[in-house]
Design a protein around this motif. Structure first.
Motif, PDB file in Angstrom:
ATOM      1  N   ARG A  66      41.118  32.837  26.451  1.00  0.00           N
ATOM      2  CA  ARG A  66      41.757  33.859  25.600  1.00  0.00           C
ATOM      3  C   ARG A  66      42.315  33.238  24.322  1.00  0.00           C
ATOM      4  N   GLN A 112      40.942  43.700  39.205  1.00  0.00           N
ATOM      5  CA  GLN A 112      40.964  44.444  37.957  1.00  0.00           C
ATOM      6  C   GLN A 112      40.042  43.701  36.979  1.00  0.00           C
ATOM      7  N   ASP A 122      47.631  39.751  40.680  1.00  0.00           N
ATOM      8  CA  ASP A 122      48.880  39.010  40.443  1.00  0.00           C
ATOM      9  C   ASP A 122      49.888  39.317  41.557  1.00  0.00           C
TER      10      ASP A 122
HETATM   11  N1  GLN Z   1      47.730  38.207  34.764  1.00  0.00           N
HETATM   12  C1  GLN Z   1      46.403  38.695  34.946  1.00  0.00           C
HETATM   13  C2  GLN Z   1      45.558  38.330  33.751  1.00  0.00           C
HETATM   14  O1  GLN Z   1      46.084  38.022  32.715  1.00  0.00           O
HETATM   15  C3  GLN Z   1      46.357  40.193  35.193  1.00  0.00           C
HETATM   16  C4  GLN Z   1      46.913  41.023  34.081  1.00  0.00           C
HETATM   17  C5  GLN Z   1      46.806  42.525  34.240  1.00  0.00           C
HETATM   18  O2  GLN Z   1      46.041  43.020  35.044  1.00  0.00           O
HETATM   19  N2  GLN Z   1      47.560  43.278  33.490  1.00  0.00           N
HETATM   20  O3  GLN Z   1      44.375  38.356  33.804  1.00  0.00           O
END
Ligand code: GLN
Length: 279
Positions: free
Chosen positions: A129, A169, A211
């Motif tokens: 990132r 996710q 998380d």
């Molecule tokens: N901390 C995890 C990430 O940065 C999940 C973040 C989220 O799903 N909001 O990928």
């Protein structure tokens, strides 16, 4: 990226805050905030742009309790929301949140610019990132957890088998962890955390990797039939994503963050959402 020294902090914030507020009074000028060159050597860093004058505009995926979520009254609330308000207050700004966006669109949105100034989204600072956006100093530590039906004997070993459906996710560190550590399982990336947890409740999926603080919160609030079957010590740190084109904002955010760490605001927010400051 160097951040401002503590010595410059109040002078710079003062100038930034005053001008940002001046913008609120309808100067009609572009949302550019500039420090005073004659008294402040960190002028370049103290200068930043905002999508909307006088406002710190956030973008996040709003289904990530207790960090950011929509409450019963339709308000956007959570740890990150309080944090964002506290930061904005230090900068003399108000705070706004854009409508919910999928998590994997947040970094590209900040990178592109024009829509949001920052993303406070329980987002882990990662090398990948960092190629696209800058991150503030870390503000919270986090790990991953594997969630499965309460009483199931599933763990990272038994889940790494053909036929196992493991949700996450999309675009998260949990997503990446499954790819790296459960190569034999079928990964199921989903936009929505609640949908993933619901899928475990109904037997659609065997588990989810997410998380740990969010897993614990969602189980306690809404999913008493699920449990964290394994904690994964990934040692992640959350940071605030800012465009690489806005180094002055990053510096201002870091200084505001240091200020709220120092004046006890951060501890208050931690206490409010986690019942402890030890997180
Ligand atoms: N901390 C995890 C990430 O940065 C999940 C973040 C989220 O799903 N909001 O990928």
């Amino acid at each position: 990226m160097t951040s401002m020294t503590r010595r410059n902090f109040f002078a710079t914030l003062g100038a930034a805050g005053a001008l940002a507020l001046a913008g609120c009074n309808g100067s009609g000028e572009p949302a550019q905030t500039t420090g005073d060159q004659t008294t402040d050597q960190t002028t370049d860093e103290a200068s930043y742009t905002l999508v909307k004058e006088g406002v710190l505009t956030n973008v996040a995926e709003l289904g990530f309790a207790p960090f950011e979520y929509i409450d019963e009254d339709g308000n956007t609330v959570g740890f990150d929301v309080d944090l964002s308000n506290a930061l904005a207050e230090k900068l003399g700004l108000t705070c706004e949140w854009l409508p919910n966006q999928a998590f994997d669109t947040l970094v590209p949105t900040i990178q592109q610019g024009g829509k949001a100034d920052i993303s406070i989204a329980g987002m882990t600072i990662s090398d990948e990132r960092l190629e696209q956006v800058d991150f503030s100093d870390p503000y919270l530590n986090s790990n991953q957890g594997i969630v499965a039906a309460a009483g199931s004997d599933l763990n990272s070993e038994s889940l790494n088998a053909e036929g196992m459906q493991v949700a996450c996710q999309t675009g998260t560190t949990g997503d990446e962890w499954i790819s790296e550590n459960l190569p034999n399982a079928t990964k199921v990336p989903l936009a929505d955390v609640t949908a993933a947890l619901m899928g475990i409740s109904t037997g659609l999926y065997n588990a989810m990797v997410i998380d740990l603080p969010v897993a614990q919160n969602m189980i306690a609030e809404s999913f008493s039939d699920l449990e964290v079957v394994e904690e994964i010590p990934t040692g992640e740190q959350y940071g605030i994503a800012v465009s690489k084109d806005n180094p002055g904002l990053l510096a201002a955010i870091n200084d505001a963050l240091a200020a709220i760490e120092e004046d006890g605001t951060m501890d208050e927010i931690k206490q409010k959402w986690f019942g402890t400051t030890e997180i």
